[in-house]
Write a protein that holds these residues in place. Sequence first.
Motif: not given
Length: 713
Positions: A222-245
């Motif tokens: 809390l004593h450091r600036p930036g109290l919001l962060r983002l984490t990206l869970l990349a798309a599943e390899p292959g990118g087929g029709a049933g792959a998670a975005p």
Amino acid sequence: MSSQGVPRGAVLAVVHEPVALSPGGPLVLELRGPLGPADAETVAARLAQRHRAFGVALDSHRPGHHTLRLTPPDAGGLAALPADLLADLLAPPPPGGEILPVTGHQQTLLRAALTPAAASTATSTGGNGGSSDGSDGSDGSDGGGVEQLYWDWSGPFDVARFAAAWQSVVDRECVLRACFDWVAAPRLVLHARAEADIAVCSPAAVTWPQLLRRDRARGFALHRPGLLRLTLLAAEPGGGAGAAPPRVLLTYHPALLDERGVHLLLREFYRAYAAGGVLPGGERRPDLRDHARWLAGQDTTAARQFWARAVPPPRAATRPGRPGGATGQSGPGLLDTRLRAPETLRLRSWAALRGAAESSALHLVWALLLYRAAGVSGPLPVSFGVQLSGRDIALPGAAGIPGLLDSPLPMTVTVDPAAPLAGLLHQVRDMLLDLAAYPWASTETIRAWAPRPPAAPAAGPAAGPAAGPAAGLGPGPAAGLDRVAGPAAGVGPLCGAGSTLVRFDGPLVLPKVLRSELAAQGVHADTPRSAAGAAGGPLTLAARHDTAGGLVLGLFYDRAQLADEDAAALHSQCVRLLRALPEFRQAQASAGQLLDLLARAAVPRMAGPVPPAPHPALTVLRPGHPHADVICLVTAPGVPAGSYDLFVRGHRGPEKIVAVHGDGAPGALPAALHQASGPGRRLVLCGCGPGGGRPTNSPSARRMLPAWFRPWS
């Protein structure tokens, strides 16, 4: 401590003799540090601006030694040095930044985040019955509770453009460059620059449940600036029709932002993303600085008069469950149920025909569940928190300010099972309208404003007088807005531990033009969903509308107090009553008749709050030289561990550095100090804090403190 790295113009020490002041006499403070006459003038000017009630006079003797005279605002003088004034002396603003006071509800959340109980809740595993994967990902941060939102990315995804867009929002919004600072009182520090915190994870390295748990356990420094962060869970390899975005996880600290503020920031992010990663325009105004100035100018007279008669009585029912034993579970839980659009429309029409909104129908049902859990007959007051947005105030542009503007306020109504349902509906409606006049109030100030019964005669020696609502406050118009007071005698529970909260989140839809711009690029802005996070208490009921017009009810709960089975029962009972309300069309239909629908359902059980784990009496922060002296940092609740780390890293001497805690068993602190000193070693006690409270409430710790330290407590 070495002076290397100490900024020029910093006040390193304040010498104050705690003597009784003559009527109208000034506080005399000696300032020591690497500051010349011009620097001392800057310090005096800052105090004169932030503490207008005081008369400020400065005498410069030589570089590094100056005398400051502060004339109190009234003839009675002051008994001790005010903590917020001391904080402004010892911690000058960062270069290019500003400092704002931490007030009201924000102060409550900040203290809760820094208590051992909150930290253990934040780092506990679980969720909805899940188990730990054995890796919490903790980085030793000290921000207890976090909130998490997530959504799936639909359409082309450019990571570099995503990061650039968020950095553009950070550069524009001062709330994303803010952190908290502790010296003698907590303060919000706005930095001139901060980096967007963005990480990318592979689905092959971590699963979504593991990512949620690790991110929650990580907390915030809390004593450091930036109290919001983002984490990206990349798309599943292959990118087929049933792959998670790709999935985006947004984590923020509830002491800095509320959910509506986060949605405002998301709107700005999508604007930047649609524009290629750069947000047009300069910094947002109005912002937190303008809101702080508006808040400081409020006249609290009407609010004091209202809360003098509207505080919950001591016997008010506040828990929706009967007392029960330990649940054997831990961590935050979340349940979601949706009322279909036709059901929502029927509920809205039922309330509208009686002159109320559907939010009042939700408040009515929750009041009935609290009454039912109390197990009494006849009329009974019930009390629960309702969340106000705080953005419908008389400040132009306040609706667009991201930050922590909302506040939970206690709603108290009397439930009589024999009285008509319409009467209870009008009670909650009228009470909500009264609360909406003071969205800037907080439970801390309400406690201070509550009437106090005459104190009973003491049997033994008289204790010190309890601080009244204005104890230690100047007569300014907003005096008391950021003060903390203990619960007044005879006042029932307010929003906090042991209380529940009902939140009705209004929709914040992206502008049609922005949605069209994103759609032209193949991007669909999905509506974020909440993960189980910091509920702000044992239980929070959050309602919102989905895109189809249905009403979604989310129940956030502490699994240590409400087991999953009991939470599911409570949630289903709430939904059942909401669905049944439109059937009670007759004017004479009573509250008891509606409750009869639950006659065969068991009342949920709730465990009591879990006490925090005891602190060790002494912690070694740095071993030092075997024969060197010992520096003891007297710790305080509310001071983050990072503050002690900064001292340890900055000190260049050979001394051993330890932290002593004065909230343990009686006699533990003197024994720890004796153990820390050892033969032939001198012992130096240094107060470190407080951050939202007193340095320590332990009598044994107070006896160990030197006399000059006591007035600063």
